[in-house]
Design a protein around this motif. Structure first.
Motif, mmCIF file in Angstrom:
data_model
loop_
_atom_site.group_PDB
_atom_site.id
_atom_site.type_symbol
_atom_site.label_atom_id
_atom_site.label_comp_id
_atom_site.label_asym_id
_atom_site.label_seq_id
_atom_site.Cartn_x
_atom_site.Cartn_y
_atom_site.Cartn_z
ATOM 1 N N TRP A 263 0.837 -1.197 0.000
ATOM 2 C CA TRP A 263 0.000 0.000 0.000
ATOM 3 C C TRP A 263 0.872 1.247 0.000
ATOM 4 C CZ3 TRP A 263 -5.307 -0.471 -0.174
ATOM 5 C CH2 TRP A 263 -5.798 -1.758 0.052
ATOM 6 N N LEU A 264 0.410 2.263 -0.708
ATOM 7 C CA LEU A 264 1.119 3.546 -0.715
ATOM 8 C C LEU A 264 0.541 4.421 0.387
ATOM 9 C CD1 LEU A 264 1.386 4.245 -4.556
ATOM 10 C CD2 LEU A 264 2.919 2.932 -3.074
ATOM 11 N N GLY A 265 0.744 3.994 1.615
ATOM 12 C CA GLY A 265 0.217 4.716 2.761
ATOM 13 C C GLY A 265 -1.293 4.566 2.869
ATOM 14 N N PHE A 266 -1.900 5.326 3.786
ATOM 15 C CA PHE A 266 -3.321 5.177 4.065
ATOM 16 C C PHE A 266 -3.977 6.531 4.285
ATOM 17 C CE2 PHE A 266 -1.207 1.349 5.655
ATOM 18 C CZ PHE A 266 -1.926 0.362 4.989
ATOM 19 N N GLU A 267 -5.223 6.622 3.818
ATOM 20 C CA GLU A 267 -6.071 7.767 4.132
ATOM 21 C C GLU A 267 -6.687 7.561 5.507
ATOM 22 O OE1 GLU A 267 -6.336 10.377 2.368
ATOM 23 O OE2 GLU A 267 -5.767 9.829 0.308
ATOM 24 N N ALA A 268 -6.875 8.624 6.260
ATOM 25 C CA ALA A 268 -7.404 8.517 7.623
ATOM 26 C C ALA A 268 -8.798 7.894 7.638
ATOM 27 C CB ALA A 268 -7.428 9.893 8.286
ATOM 28 N N ASP A 269 -9.671 8.300 6.731
ATOM 29 C CA ASP A 269 -11.037 7.783 6.709
ATOM 30 C C ASP A 269 -11.060 6.289 6.402
ATOM 31 O OD1 ASP A 269 -11.926 10.296 7.273
ATOM 32 O OD2 ASP A 269 -12.586 10.758 5.232
#
Length: 306
Positions: A263-269
């Protein structure tokens, strides 16, 4: 409503929906699982996406498809639909295909970390520049009886974690990483530490063994983050806590090959919805902002509620 019904009125699209109940997959994954050509898969995915049955999450040059939760009609009929998907004649073969894709992901990741275990600390620093977050992360670790670190790598945090807990358990899926971590334990004379070989989606721990779990730059290596969070819920004690440090969503897709990132990081939601589904309540979410070429890092604390 009619668009949903029309989209589902096709055996191949029902197979796609059935596969995506098991996780998030790329077009390439889906062609391998279903044994169909890419153009055919892409056409069916577009119909399902246009109908609001699927959503797509773009990760750099990759696109992951998942079941959507925004369409109220599909959400209402989904439980009944999933009960009948096992009746599809291709279902056993599709499940085998899912297993092959997931095993290939796991094997690539393990081979990567086994190959680079001895140089991992320097490699990670040289290849991936992140914001300076470690002190803030360690300040968030509570004092408790047992701490679990998932994906401990070479064990660089074990000594600091041992200061906060009577017992520290470290788990990693790479035998070479475990070997390097044991060397560190011996060199630093640490006691009260137990290192175990295992997958983060199938942790080698009984139910409720730990009071707190830490994932430091690990979750972006997980093929199925929700599955990992469900497993963490299992091994945490009642009202146990979870601490995650990971990358804020970014576009540097070269890390897939260079550092075996899924994964290329994560969105908070996105992360909050997974945590809620896994039985956690988010208590705090802070971000150490990116600076220059250093990628931003979030630190998240959550509490087990179910």
């Amino acid at each position: 409503m009619l668009e949903i019904i029309k989209a589902l009125a096709d055996p191949s699209r029902l197979r796609l929906v059935a596969v995506l109940t098991r996780g998030e997959f790329t077009v390439q994954d889906l062609t391998a699982i279903l044994g169909m050509g890419q153009s055919r898969i892409s056409r069916h995915l577009k119909i399902l996406t246009d109908a609001g049955i699927l959503a797509v999450q773009r990760q750099g040059t990759w696109a992951y498809y998942r079941l959507a939760g925004e369409n109220l009609f599909f959400t209402a009929i989904r439980p009944a639909l999933e009960e009948r998907l096992s009746e599809l004649p291709e279902r056993p073969a599709d499940l085998e295909g899912i297993g092959r894709v997931m095993e290939a992901r796991r094997k690539r990741s393990q081979e990567f970390f086994d190959r680079h275990a001895r140089q991992w600390d320097s490699l990670a620093r040289e290849v991936l520049s992140t914001a300076d977050y470690l002190d803030r992360l360690l300040e968030s670790v509570p004092s408790c009886a047992t701490i679990l670190e998932v994906g401990l790598g070479t064990g660089g945090l074990l000594a600091k974690l041992r200061e906060r807990a009577e017992w520290v358990i470290g788990v990693d899926h790479s035998p070479a990483m475990i070997e390097e971590a044991w060397r560190r334990v011996a060199a630093e004379g640490l006691s009260g530490v137990d290192l175990r070989l295992g997958e983060m989606s199938h942790l080698p721990l009984p139910d409720g063994e730990c009071d707190m779990a830490l994932l430091n730059m690990v979750l972006h290596h997980a093929a199925r983050p929700l599955e990992v969070l469900n497993e963490l819920n299992r091994v945490l004690s009642s009202r146990g806590s979870l601490l995650i440090a990971d990358l804020v969503a970014h576009r540097s897709d070269w890390v897939r090959e260079s550092l075996a990132d899924q994964w290329l990081g994560f969105e908070a939601d996105e992360l909050s919805s997974w945590l809620a589904a896994a039985g956690f309540a988010v208590q705090e979410h802070s971000v150490v902002e990116e600076e220059g070429e250093a990628l931003g890092v979030f630190i998240l604390r959550a509490r087990k509620i179910a």
